[in-house]
Design a protein around this motif. Structure first.
Motif, PDB file in Angstrom:
ATOM      1  N   THR A 173       0.810  -1.213   0.000  1.00 42.48           N
ATOM      2  CA  THR A 173       0.000   0.000   0.000  1.00 42.48           C
ATOM      3  C   THR A 173       0.847   1.269   0.000  1.00 42.48           C
ATOM      4  N   GLY A 174       2.158   1.099   0.112  1.00 45.12           N
ATOM      5  CA  GLY A 174       3.050   2.248   0.142  1.00 45.12           C
ATOM      6  C   GLY A 174       3.467   2.670   1.535  1.00 45.12           C
ATOM      7  N   MET A 175       3.100   1.882   2.543  1.00 39.71           N
ATOM      8  CA  MET A 175       3.462   2.219   3.917  1.00 39.71           C
ATOM      9  C   MET A 175       4.944   2.002   4.149  1.00 39.71           C
ATOM     10  N   PRO A 176       5.624   2.920   4.828  1.00 36.15           N
ATOM     11  CA  PRO A 176       7.047   2.719   5.139  1.00 36.15           C
ATOM     12  C   PRO A 176       7.259   1.441   5.951  1.00 36.15           C
ATOM     13  N   LYS A 177       8.390   0.781   5.742  1.00 36.86           N
ATOM     14  CA  LYS A 177       8.614  -0.523   6.357  1.00 36.86           C
ATOM     15  C   LYS A 177       8.560  -0.496   7.880  1.00 36.86           C
ATOM     16  N   PRO A 178       9.183   0.460   8.561  1.00 37.43           N
ATOM     17  CA  PRO A 178       9.105   0.438  10.033  1.00 37.43           C
ATOM     18  C   PRO A 178       7.665   0.491  10.544  1.00 37.43           C
ATOM     19  N   GLU A 179       6.832   1.310   9.900  1.00 36.70           N
ATOM     20  CA  GLU A 179       5.439   1.414  10.314  1.00 36.70           C
ATOM     21  C   GLU A 179       4.681   0.129   9.999  1.00 36.70           C
ATOM     22  N   VAL A 215     -15.309  11.800  -4.522  1.00 31.69           N
ATOM     23  CA  VAL A 215     -14.059  11.043  -4.484  1.00 31.69           C
ATOM     24  C   VAL A 215     -13.058  11.833  -3.653  1.00 31.69           C
ATOM     25  N   LEU A 216     -12.469  11.169  -2.662  1.00 27.37           N
ATOM     26  CA  LEU A 216     -11.529  11.833  -1.761  1.00 27.37           C
ATOM     27  C   LEU A 216     -10.135  11.232  -1.909  1.00 27.37           C
ATOM     28  N   ALA A 217      -9.119  12.107  -1.828  1.00 27.14           N
ATOM     29  CA  ALA A 217      -7.732  11.638  -1.841  1.00 27.14           C
ATOM     30  C   ALA A 217      -6.883  12.608  -1.048  1.00 27.14           C
ATOM     31  N   GLY A 218      -5.983  12.059  -0.228  1.00 30.79           N
ATOM     32  CA  GLY A 218      -5.033  12.888   0.505  1.00 30.79           C
ATOM     33  C   GLY A 218      -3.808  13.146  -0.345  1.00 30.79           C
ATOM     34  N   THR A 219      -3.352  14.370  -0.372  1.00 31.94           N
ATOM     35  CA  THR A 219      -2.221  14.698  -1.248  1.00 31.94           C
ATOM     36  C   THR A 219      -0.925  14.028  -0.804  1.00 31.94           C
ATOM     37  N   ALA A 220      -0.855  13.576   0.455  1.00 34.14           N
ATOM     38  CA  ALA A 220       0.348  12.905   0.943  1.00 34.14           C
ATOM     39  C   ALA A 220       0.221  11.384   0.894  1.00 34.14           C
ATOM     40  N   SER A 221      -0.857  10.875   0.312  1.00 37.43           N
ATOM     41  CA  SER A 221      -1.037   9.432   0.192  1.00 37.43           C
ATOM     42  C   SER A 221      -0.097   8.862  -0.867  1.00 37.43           C
ATOM     43  N   ALA A 222      -0.048   7.541  -0.945  1.00 34.27           N
ATOM     44  CA  ALA A 222       0.760   6.887  -1.971  1.00 34.27           C
ATOM     45  C   ALA A 222       0.332   7.409  -3.346  1.00 34.27           C
ATOM     46  N   PRO A 223       1.282   7.727  -4.210  1.00 33.49           N
ATOM     47  CA  PRO A 223       0.936   8.328  -5.509  1.00 33.49           C
ATOM     48  C   PRO A 223      -0.073   7.515  -6.308  1.00 33.49           C
ATOM     49  N   PHE A 224      -0.008   6.184  -6.232  1.00 31.94           N
ATOM     50  CA  PHE A 224      -0.939   5.396  -7.042  1.00 31.94           C
ATOM     51  C   PHE A 224      -2.376   5.588  -6.579  1.00 31.94           C
ATOM     52  N   MET A 225      -2.571   5.862  -5.286  1.00 31.74           N
ATOM     53  CA  MET A 225      -3.927   6.098  -4.792  1.00 31.74           C
ATOM     54  C   MET A 225      -4.447   7.467  -5.253  1.00 31.74           C
ATOM     55  N   VAL A 226      -3.591   8.461  -5.234  1.00 35.89           N
ATOM     56  CA  VAL A 226      -3.981   9.785  -5.724  1.00 35.89           C
ATOM     57  C   VAL A 226      -4.284   9.717  -7.215  1.00 35.89           C
ATOM     58  N   ASP A 227      -3.446   8.998  -7.965  1.00 36.93           N
ATOM     59  CA  ASP A 227      -3.681   8.847  -9.398  1.00 36.93           C
ATOM     60  C   ASP A 227      -5.017   8.145  -9.655  1.00 36.93           C
ATOM     61  N   ALA A 228      -5.311   7.126  -8.855  1.00 38.18           N
ATOM     62  CA  ALA A 228      -6.566   6.404  -9.025  1.00 38.18           C
ATOM     63  C   ALA A 228      -7.762   7.325  -8.825  1.00 38.18           C
ATOM     64  N   LEU A 283      -7.436  16.297  -0.072  1.00 35.61           N
ATOM     65  CA  LEU A 283      -7.244  16.698   1.315  1.00 35.61           C
ATOM     66  C   LEU A 283      -5.769  17.031   1.508  1.00 35.61           C
ATOM     67  N   ALA A 284      -5.497  18.301   1.650  1.00 37.99           N
ATOM     68  CA  ALA A 284      -4.114  18.777   1.657  1.00 37.99           C
ATOM     69  C   ALA A 284      -3.306  18.166   2.791  1.00 37.99           C
ATOM     70  N   ASP A 285      -2.143  17.626   2.424  1.00 39.18           N
ATOM     71  CA  ASP A 285      -1.150  17.095   3.375  1.00 39.18           C
ATOM     72  C   ASP A 285      -1.658  15.883   4.164  1.00 39.18           C
ATOM     73  N   GLN A 286      -2.717  15.253   3.704  1.00 39.78           N
ATOM     74  CA  GLN A 286      -3.257  14.095   4.421  1.00 39.78           C
ATOM     75  C   GLN A 286      -2.818  12.791   3.765  1.00 39.78           C
ATOM     76  N   HIS A 287      -2.685  11.769   4.607  1.00 41.69           N
ATOM     77  CA  HIS A 287      -2.316  10.442   4.152  1.00 41.69           C
ATOM     78  C   HIS A 287      -3.583   9.604   3.949  1.00 41.69           C
ATOM     79  N   HIS A 288      -3.390   8.285   3.810  1.00 44.39           N
ATOM     80  CA  HIS A 288      -4.511   7.383   3.518  1.00 44.39           C
ATOM     81  C   HIS A 288      -5.542   7.391   4.648  1.00 44.39           C
ATOM     82  N   VAL A 289      -5.083   7.486   5.873  1.00 40.41           N
ATOM     83  CA  VAL A 289      -5.985   7.578   7.024  1.00 40.41           C
ATOM     84  C   VAL A 289      -6.012   9.032   7.485  1.00 40.41           C
TER      85      VAL A 289
END
Length: 257
Positions: free
Chosen positions: A152-158, A205-218, A234-240
């Motif tokens: 999903t694009g989540m960083p590995k430590p998280e 349709v909602l998308a956070g600008t800081a989400s994984a690029p493929f989700m924003v593109d979708a 949603l400016a500067d927001q991630h998937h959640v």
């Protein structure tokens, strides 16, 4: 908690909160109804908010063999139980499921699709999904969750930290359901054009600008396909997205006449 029986006899658990027009919230992968409770709390002053456990999760039952249509029937059963009409909000693969349900003609009033994770149309994501399913079949559920989160694009430590959450590995087998939902209409996880064109309702349709690029593109792709849709970034927001930021956007759209 209340329960309703789906068409195939599966018991589906749901909660209701607030008052107003009904609004069904559909969770994404690895989520039960409690994951959306903070958002429900924020929306409850405007809506009769319904959260439910998708089959195989939480207090809901499960029946084999699985089919995406069974999950649509689950939503239909909940919809009937709360009065027969409602708006619907779906997050992540829950947005994919909400889109399928809306396209079947169920009596929704409006639709909100929050980052349905459709992959690029020139790529086949089914191989990645099969790797996750192989881990599940091998009994390596935590590893399967880790790999899914990395996809999903989540960083590995998280991803490693979240995958170790107690009880999360227990619902890993339901990832197969999410892959089936996102493959519906294409078989590859890409954009299901015909399925989306069948949604005639007003759709946000909602998308956070800081989400994984493929989700924003979708999000940008599907808003051009849906017959009556608008996109809000949603400016500067991630998937959640924090519910106190998300709820006003959803409320504003659903409250328009």
């Amino acid at each position: 908690m209340d329960t309703v029986t789906s068409a195939d006899g599966t018991s589906i658990a749901y909660d209701r909160l607030g008052s107003g027009e009904p609004l069904i919230l559909v969770g994404g992968a690895l989520c039960d109804r409690h994951a959306l409770r903070p958002l429900a709390d924020e929306l409850a002053s405007h809506f009769d908010v319904v959260t439910y456990d998708r089959r195989g999760r939480g207090d809901s039952g499960d029946t084999t063999p699985y089919a995406v249509q069974r999950e649509v029937e689950d939503i239909d059963a909940v919809l009937t139980a709360v009065g027969g009409t409602a708006a619907i909000y779906g997050h992540s693969s829950g947005a994919g499921l909400a889109a399928i349900a809306a396209g079947t003609g169920l009596p929704f009033t409006k639709v909100v699709l929050h980052e349905p994770p459709y992959g690029p149309d020139d790529a086949d994501s089914s191989e990645d999904g099969e790797r996750v399913l192989e881990l599940i079949r091998a009994g390596e559920n935590q590893e399967a969750v880790e790999l899914f989160l990395l996809m999903t694009g989540m960083p590995k430590p998280e991803a490693l930290q979240i995958a170790a959450t107690p009880g999360l590995a227990d619902v890993a087998p339901t990832l197969a359901y999410d892959f089936a939902v996102m493959d519906e209409g294409t078989g590859t996880g890409g954009t299901p054009v015909d399925l989306l064109r069948a949604i005639k309702l007003d759709t946000l349709v909602l998308a956070g600008t800081a989400s994984a690029p493929f989700m924003v593109d979708a999000a940008h792709r599907i808003v051009t396909i849906l017959p009556a849709a608008e996109l809000i970034e949603l400016a500067d927001q991630h998937h959640v997205v924090p519910p106190e930021l998300l709820a006003p956007v959803v409320t504003d759209f659903l409250s328009r006449r």
